[in-house]
Scaffold this active site. Sequence first.
Site, short mmCIF file in Angstrom:
data_model
loop_
_atom_site.label_atom_id
_atom_site.label_comp_id
_atom_site.label_asym_id
_atom_site.label_seq_id
_atom_site.Cartn_x
_atom_site.Cartn_y
_atom_site.Cartn_z
N ASP A 1 -59.84 16.74 9.11
CA ASP A 1 -60.76 15.84 8.40
C ASP A 1 -61.98 15.46 9.22
OD1 ASP A 1 -59.81 13.91 10.24
OD2 ASP A 1 -58.32 13.14 8.81
N THR B 1 -54.74 7.88 6.84
CA THR B 1 -54.43 7.34 5.51
C THR B 1 -55.17 6.04 5.26
OG1 THR B 1 -52.37 6.34 6.37
CG2 THR B 1 -52.17 8.46 5.25
N CYS C 1 -65.62 38.56 10.70
CA CYS C 1 -66.45 38.54 11.91
C CYS C 1 -66.53 37.16 12.56
CB CYS C 1 -67.85 39.05 11.60
SG CYS C 1 -68.84 37.89 10.64
N ASN D 1 -45.09 6.13 14.12
CA ASN D 1 -44.99 6.69 12.77
C ASN D 1 -44.11 5.81 11.90
OD1 ASN D 1 -45.96 9.26 11.48
ND2 ASN D 1 -43.83 9.35 10.84
N ASP E 1 -47.57 -0.09 11.04
CA ASP E 1 -48.79 0.60 10.65
C ASP E 1 -49.60 1.06 11.88
OD1 ASP E 1 -50.93 1.12 8.51
OD2 ASP E 1 -51.98 -0.11 9.99
N PHE F 1 -49.59 14.42 3.93
CA PHE F 1 -48.90 15.49 3.23
C PHE F 1 -47.54 15.07 2.69
CE2 PHE F 1 -51.90 17.46 6.06
CZ PHE F 1 -52.48 18.41 5.25
N ALA G 1 -51.75 13.49 10.01
CA ALA G 1 -52.45 12.94 8.86
C ALA G 1 -52.29 11.42 8.72
CB ALA G 1 -51.97 13.64 7.59
N HIS H 1 -55.21 22.86 14.04
CA HIS H 1 -55.22 23.46 12.71
C HIS H 1 -56.64 23.65 12.17
CE1 HIS H 1 -50.77 22.09 12.00
NE2 HIS H 1 -50.87 23.13 12.80
N SER I 1 -45.32 13.72 10.91
CA SER I 1 -43.89 13.86 10.61
C SER I 1 -43.21 14.78 11.64
CB SER I 1 -43.70 14.42 9.20
OG SER I 1 -44.37 15.66 9.08
P1 OAD Z 1 -47.32 14.46 7.34
O1 OAD Z 1 -47.80 14.01 6.00
O2 OAD Z 1 -46.23 15.44 7.38
O3 OAD Z 1 -46.89 13.20 8.20
C1 OAD Z 1 -47.68 12.05 8.25
C2 OAD Z 1 -46.79 10.91 8.73
O4 OAD Z 1 -47.60 9.76 8.92
C3 OAD Z 1 -45.71 10.54 7.74
O5 OAD Z 1 -44.45 10.63 8.39
C4 OAD Z 1 -46.03 9.09 7.34
O6 OAD Z 1 -44.88 8.29 7.25
C5 OAD Z 1 -46.89 8.62 8.49
N1 OAD Z 1 -47.91 7.62 8.11
C6 OAD Z 1 -48.83 7.72 7.13
N2 OAD Z 1 -49.66 6.65 7.12
C7 OAD Z 1 -49.22 5.83 8.12
C8 OAD Z 1 -49.64 4.56 8.62
N3 OAD Z 1 -50.71 3.91 8.12
N4 OAD Z 1 -48.96 4.02 9.66
C9 OAD Z 1 -47.88 4.67 10.18
N5 OAD Z 1 -47.45 5.87 9.76
C10 OAD Z 1 -48.10 6.45 8.75
O7 OAD Z 1 -48.63 14.98 8.13
P2 OAD Z 1 -48.68 15.88 9.45
O8 OAD Z 1 -47.55 15.63 10.35
O9 OAD Z 1 -50.06 15.74 9.98
O10 OAD Z 1 -50.77 21.77 8.34
O11 OAD Z 1 -48.54 17.33 8.83
C11 OAD Z 1 -48.49 18.43 9.68
C12 OAD Z 1 -49.15 19.63 9.06
O12 OAD Z 1 -48.56 19.92 7.78
C13 OAD Z 1 -50.62 19.45 8.73
O13 OAD Z 1 -51.47 19.65 9.84
C14 OAD Z 1 -50.85 20.49 7.70
C15 OAD Z 1 -49.63 20.23 6.85
O14 OAD Z 1 -49.25 21.23 6.04
C16 OAD Z 1 -51.49 22.80 7.91
O15 OAD Z 1 -52.29 22.68 7.01
C17 OAD Z 1 -51.23 24.07 8.64
ZN ZN Z 2 -68.40 38.24 8.44
#
Ligand code: OAD
Ligand code: ZN
Length: 248
Positions: free
Chosen positions: A102, A26, A130, A218, A235, A33, A22, A119, A194
């Site tokens: 997204d 941003t 179905c 990250n 960033d 998240f 994610a 995901h 993360s």
């Molecule tokens: P997270 O929100 O857990 O992690 C996003 C990371 O991006 C965080 O550690 C932030 O510090 C970093 N971050 C955000 N903006 C940034 C920027 N501009 N530059 C550098 N770092 C930045 O999101 P995911 O790891 O994608 O799953 O989350 C994993 C899964 O948890 C998602 O796919 C979703 C969620 O629940 C499901 O829905 C099954």
């Molecule tokens: Zn159906």
Amino acid sequence: SETEDLVAMVREARRVVAFTGAGISTECGIPDFRSPGGLWATNRPIDYDSFVSSAGMRREAWRRVFAMEPVFRAAEPGRGHRALAHLVRIGKASAIITQNIDNLHQRSGVPAGRIVELHGNGSYATCLGCGLRHELDEIRGPFLETEEPPACRGCGGMVKTATVSFGQTMPEDEMARAAEEAEACDLFLAIGSSLVVYPAAGFPLMAKRAGARLVIVNREPTDLDPFADMTITSDIGDSLVALTQLNA
Ligand code: OAD
Ligand code: ZN
């Protein structure tokens, strides 16, 4: 600088795989998240069993889908998406494995065959019975206040966004494809995740074990930093934009 080192590593690499979370979106106005103020605090995801077993939870899930929809629609691919699309276009990157729903990698011009949607995708829905695809426009309506969302027009089954909720089975094809790509690359870039949600977060180490170099981009430290050949905490957009200058 970190950016120069990253550009050099990508230039030297034969086959790059990007793995995104994610954090790459941003800068496009879509909250992640687990950052402070992220969706984890405001709208903790509704798990699969709750969705299937509770009409109230289904209504809430759909209410959120339609509340977020304008945010997704207004968002444009960011510098990170564009840089990765460039790497695919010049034949440097073989795949983008994403946890994001997204649709921004897709909209940045990367061919569908180069994107592994671990995901799923939040821009449409499927029938849990179905598998029939439904557009969000077919589902939107007054039901949010009162009743059930519309049932599948094919089989009458329950319809849900084409995303993978906690407790829901991972898509088999995408898991297999991600493993193949992780094992075939020589540079694996984990960007904006993360790295706490498994099995998705297993792919960076799978690549590393298979001999790839691992770079983690990250803002916050991750549990996998000790295994990385390089970590970049600046960033994402700032860090990746220079990759857009690389030639094949
Ligand atoms: P997270 O929100 O857990 O992690 C996003 C990371 O991006 C965080 O550690 C932030 O510090 C970093 N971050 C955000 N903006 C940034 C920027 N501009 N530059 C550098 N770092 C930045 O999101 P995911 O790891 O994608 O799953 O989350 C994993 C899964 O948890 C998602 O796919 C979703 C969620 O629940 C499901 O829905 C099954
Ligand atoms: Zn159906």
